[in-house]
Enzyme design. Structure first.
Site, short mmCIF file in Angstrom:
data_model
loop_
_atom_site.label_atom_id
_atom_site.label_comp_id
_atom_site.label_asym_id
_atom_site.label_seq_id
_atom_site.Cartn_x
_atom_site.Cartn_y
_atom_site.Cartn_z
N LYS A 66 0.80 -1.24 0.00
CA LYS A 66 0.00 0.00 0.00
C LYS A 66 0.83 1.28 0.00
CE LYS A 66 -4.40 -1.44 1.98
NZ LYS A 66 -5.44 -0.99 2.91
N ASP A 102 -10.65 3.84 1.19
CA ASP A 102 -11.02 3.43 2.56
C ASP A 102 -11.86 4.50 3.26
OD1 ASP A 102 -9.84 0.93 2.49
OD2 ASP A 102 -7.91 1.68 3.19
N GLY A 131 -2.07 3.18 11.35
CA GLY A 131 -2.35 3.30 9.92
C GLY A 131 -3.83 3.32 9.62
#
Ligand code: ATR
Length: 276
Positions: A66, A102, A131
């Protein structure tokens, strides 16, 4: 021509994304595929060459890639930079664009399960500054919601708040949880507390106002001890599975051209794959 999409990670076997996207592909009768591809870190660059070559419309990115994909994308949007992670890639005309869905997953889940949740919300209490907290914080900022950010390690929360704010943030440690509780209209757990049946020992949930919405981004177990305690006190709760489902919507729309819907049937299918 068959439109192809993927999720890349290493390992990748446990990803639920193929089931989510596969369900939507079948539902809409789309000539497309969505496959899980195990890409080792040292093979990421050559995978991007395949992507630029036009083999795929795009796909998802998961652990451990990511952050690494930032350097490989031709463009990355501002919010993905703020969140510090790219989870969605779109390939077009030999170029790869990186984004993060997200935060939309977080918003989409609450909008669906608790309509109007952000109207006149005066304070969101966010637990954890790792995170996973970043997408939640960016989501709350996008609705101009004042945030109290509490973390076990104060310095981590301070750093995150000054990076993302600092306006709109009040920072503290988890020891401040009971003092902050009566002010919150929303409580979000972004820590790993809740996995394996663990709970916030010192949190007195009875201090929350009636109607305070409690949500958790942990979805395994589906009902974390925090959500169970909140529900037992009659507070509205939303579990974290919806965030996983809703974060998939923008990617599918970008690759296959149809805005899919998170249905109870889709949710039930994914729920059946969770540990109980
Ligand atoms: P992720 O990327 O999934 O958010 P992370 O970056 O390791 O994972 O962050 C985990 C979060 O859970 C952090 O906020 C962490 O607090 P610290 O910054 O103090 O480490 C929090 N966390 C993990 N285990 C915890 C525990 N037992 N009690 C309190 N907080 C915990």
């Amino acid at each position: 021509m068959t439109t192809k999409a993927f999720v890349i990670g290493h390992p990748i076997a446990h990803s639920r994304s193929p089931l989510i996207h596969g369900t939507w592909l079948a539902e809409h009768g789309i000539d497309g595929t969505y496959e899980a591809i195990d890409v080792r870190p040292d093979a990421l660059e050559s995978f991007f060459e395949r992507l630029r070559g036009g083999e795929f419309a795009g796909g998802n990115v998961t652990i451990p890639h990511k952050q690494a994909v930032f350097a490989l994308c031709d463009s990355v949007d501002e919010l993905a930079r703020k969140i510090g992670a790219v989870n969605t890639l779109v390939a077009r005309d030999g170029k790869v664009h990186g984004t993060n869905t997200d935060y939309l997953g977080f918003l989409g889940n609450l909008d669906a399960k608790a309509p109007g949740w952000s109207d006149r919300l005066d304070c969101a209490l966010v637990l954890g500054a790792g995170g996973a907290a970043r997408a939640v914080l960016v989501a709350l900022q996008s609705r101009n919601i004042p945030i109290v950010l509490l973390n076990r390690t104060r310095e981590t929360a301070d750093r995150l708040a000054s990076e993302l704010g600092p306006e709109g943030f009040t920072v503290g440690t988890l020891e401040n949880i009971n003092a902050s509780a009566p002010h919150a209209g929303l409580v979000v757990n972004t820590t790993s507390i809740g996995m394996h049946g663990t709970r916030f020992d010192q949190f007195d949930i009875s201090l929350l106002r009636p109607g305070t919405l409690v949500t958790d981004i942990v979805y395994s177990p589906l009902e974390t001890p925090l959500l169970a305690d909140a529900r037992a006190r009659g507070l509205p709760t939303v579990d974290g599975l919806g965030m996983l489902l809703h974060q998939a919507v923008p990617g599918f729309a970008a690759w296959f051209g149809i805005q899919p819907v998170v249905t109870p049937d889709l949710r039930a299918r994914i729920e059946a794959t969770l540990d109980h």
